[in-house]
Design a protein around this motif. Sequence first.
Motif, mmCIF file in Angstrom:
data_model
loop_
_atom_site.group_PDB
_atom_site.id
_atom_site.type_symbol
_atom_site.label_atom_id
_atom_site.label_comp_id
_atom_site.label_asym_id
_atom_site.label_seq_id
_atom_site.Cartn_x
_atom_site.Cartn_y
_atom_site.Cartn_z
ATOM 1 N N VAL A 39 -5.796 38.464 9.963
ATOM 2 C CA VAL A 39 -5.114 37.437 10.860
ATOM 3 C C VAL A 39 -6.405 36.792 11.490
ATOM 4 C CG1 VAL A 39 -3.384 36.998 12.521
ATOM 5 C CG2 VAL A 39 -2.882 38.295 10.739
ATOM 6 N N ILE A 73 0.847 43.576 14.302
ATOM 7 C CA ILE A 73 0.736 42.251 13.793
ATOM 8 C C ILE A 73 1.621 41.879 12.579
ATOM 9 C CG2 ILE A 73 -1.188 40.866 12.591
ATOM 10 C CD1 ILE A 73 -1.867 41.716 15.456
ATOM 11 N N TRP A 99 4.879 40.915 13.999
ATOM 12 C CA TRP A 99 4.949 39.418 14.472
ATOM 13 C C TRP A 99 4.700 38.439 13.504
ATOM 14 C CZ3 TRP A 99 0.926 41.969 18.403
ATOM 15 C CH2 TRP A 99 1.820 42.342 19.670
ATOM 16 N N ARG A 100 3.930 38.571 12.660
ATOM 17 C CA ARG A 100 3.603 37.577 11.538
ATOM 18 C C ARG A 100 4.820 37.503 10.327
ATOM 19 N NH1 ARG A 100 1.314 33.551 13.214
ATOM 20 N NH2 ARG A 100 0.573 33.030 11.174
ATOM 21 N N ASN A 101 5.446 38.421 10.204
ATOM 22 C CA ASN A 101 6.388 38.540 8.983
ATOM 23 C C ASN A 101 7.816 37.951 9.238
ATOM 24 O OD1 ASN A 101 4.268 39.323 7.245
ATOM 25 N ND2 ASN A 101 4.707 41.505 7.560
ATOM 26 N N HIS A 130 2.056 26.493 21.750
ATOM 27 C CA HIS A 130 2.596 27.860 21.084
ATOM 28 C C HIS A 130 4.243 27.840 21.782
ATOM 29 C CE1 HIS A 130 -0.832 29.400 19.359
ATOM 30 N NE2 HIS A 130 -1.484 29.084 20.463
ATOM 31 N N THR A 148 3.190 33.116 17.254
ATOM 32 C CA THR A 148 2.038 32.596 17.141
ATOM 33 C C THR A 148 0.697 32.807 18.251
ATOM 34 O OG1 THR A 148 2.863 30.726 18.147
ATOM 35 C CG2 THR A 148 2.608 30.760 15.697
ATOM 36 N N ALA A 163 -5.710 42.468 14.562
ATOM 37 C CA ALA A 163 -5.721 41.275 13.815
ATOM 38 C C ALA A 163 -6.906 41.101 12.922
ATOM 39 C CB ALA A 163 -5.680 40.027 14.917
ATOM 40 N N PRO A 196 7.171 32.821 12.701
ATOM 41 C CA PRO A 196 6.033 34.008 13.054
ATOM 42 C C PRO A 196 5.934 33.807 14.426
ATOM 43 C CG PRO A 196 5.647 32.898 10.913
ATOM 44 C CD PRO A 196 6.735 32.129 11.437
ATOM 45 N N ASP A 245 -4.394 31.906 13.688
ATOM 46 C CA ASP A 245 -3.379 32.198 13.329
ATOM 47 C C ASP A 245 -2.405 32.795 14.640
ATOM 48 O OD1 ASP A 245 -3.601 31.374 10.691
ATOM 49 O OD2 ASP A 245 -4.838 33.543 10.357
ATOM 50 N N LEU A 246 -3.120 33.644 15.332
ATOM 51 C CA LEU A 246 -2.550 34.171 16.202
ATOM 52 C C LEU A 246 -3.403 34.243 17.697
ATOM 53 C CD1 LEU A 246 -0.106 35.977 17.008
ATOM 54 C CD2 LEU A 246 -1.697 38.168 16.615
#
Length: 328
Positions: free
Chosen positions: A260, A227, A230-232, A176, A238, A255, A236, A265-266
């Motif tokens: 997610v 979430i 963080w993801r958008n 990561h 991870t 998540a 992103p 994904d995370l």
Amino acid sequence: MKVTSADVAREANVSRATVSYVLNDTPHQKIPEPTRQRVLDAARRLGYTPSAAARTLRRGRSDVVLLILPTWPIGHVVGEMIEVTTNELARHGLTLVTHQLPTGKRSFSSLWRTVSPAAVVLADTTHTEEHAAIRDAGIPVSFALLDDSPGREGALTSAQVQIGRMQVEHLVAAGHSVIGYASPDDARLDSFALPRLEGVRIACEERVLEPPEVRTIALSSVQATAIAAWRNRRDPVTAVCAYNDEVALAVLAAAREAGVQVPDDLAVIGVDDIPVAKFAQPPLTTIKIGQRAMAEHIAASVVCALEGKQPPPYAGTESKVTVVRSSA
């Protein structure tokens, strides 16, 4: 009826002064060994317990060590530290009394003046005036665990920074490079949370990664917006370093709510290895902290001070282990 020293004296056929000399291990008194053993045996048979009040008056202090805590939530790690410190001090005939200050209250002078403790262990440096008053009263130990004063870093402060670094080290080793940090929404935890976040930032900087994306995670509701944040991003997040396992469990719940997948994904890593961490879905990777070295240091500092010796420096060798499970 309470057994007294006079009862022990009659049972052992000695004077009360001899009983006092033996039971208090009075220096410079030459008591023959057979007499000393006879007194000890008599006290044991009768179940004699010396008066705590009399002992305090005679010594000018009690055998009590006061641990003063701020309004921290007493979680797994602090609870373990208190338990182990209690046992370590008991080995030296000292009793740990833990007092947590009520919200908004800064003074505890009436407590330590009433108890006349052998030592006072302060958890942080928010009571500077009280600290000075304790020293002026001749109480030999005032020891701060969390101390951010220049040149006086407290024993726990450096440990928190190292915890954050270890979280990043594990995540980077797993591939990561974009890291998030899940911060608690309880300001009472700042003494722990901020140094841990600093450790995460330092570790990211050392690896030429961008600073962690910090989001506050409340435990009162599912935090799906964190979430999404963080993801958008364009890049992103991870992997997330959570302040502790409770916050990490909240991230796992969020998540799931957001669809997610963890860890695909995370990835999520916590701190403390609380008992339920292994039962999380997925089981939580975390940093486990052993408190024995910390407790031994506190006990050694108190005992050395009572013996007129310089307290030992803190070696910072408490056990910190990454417990690898499925979440990261």
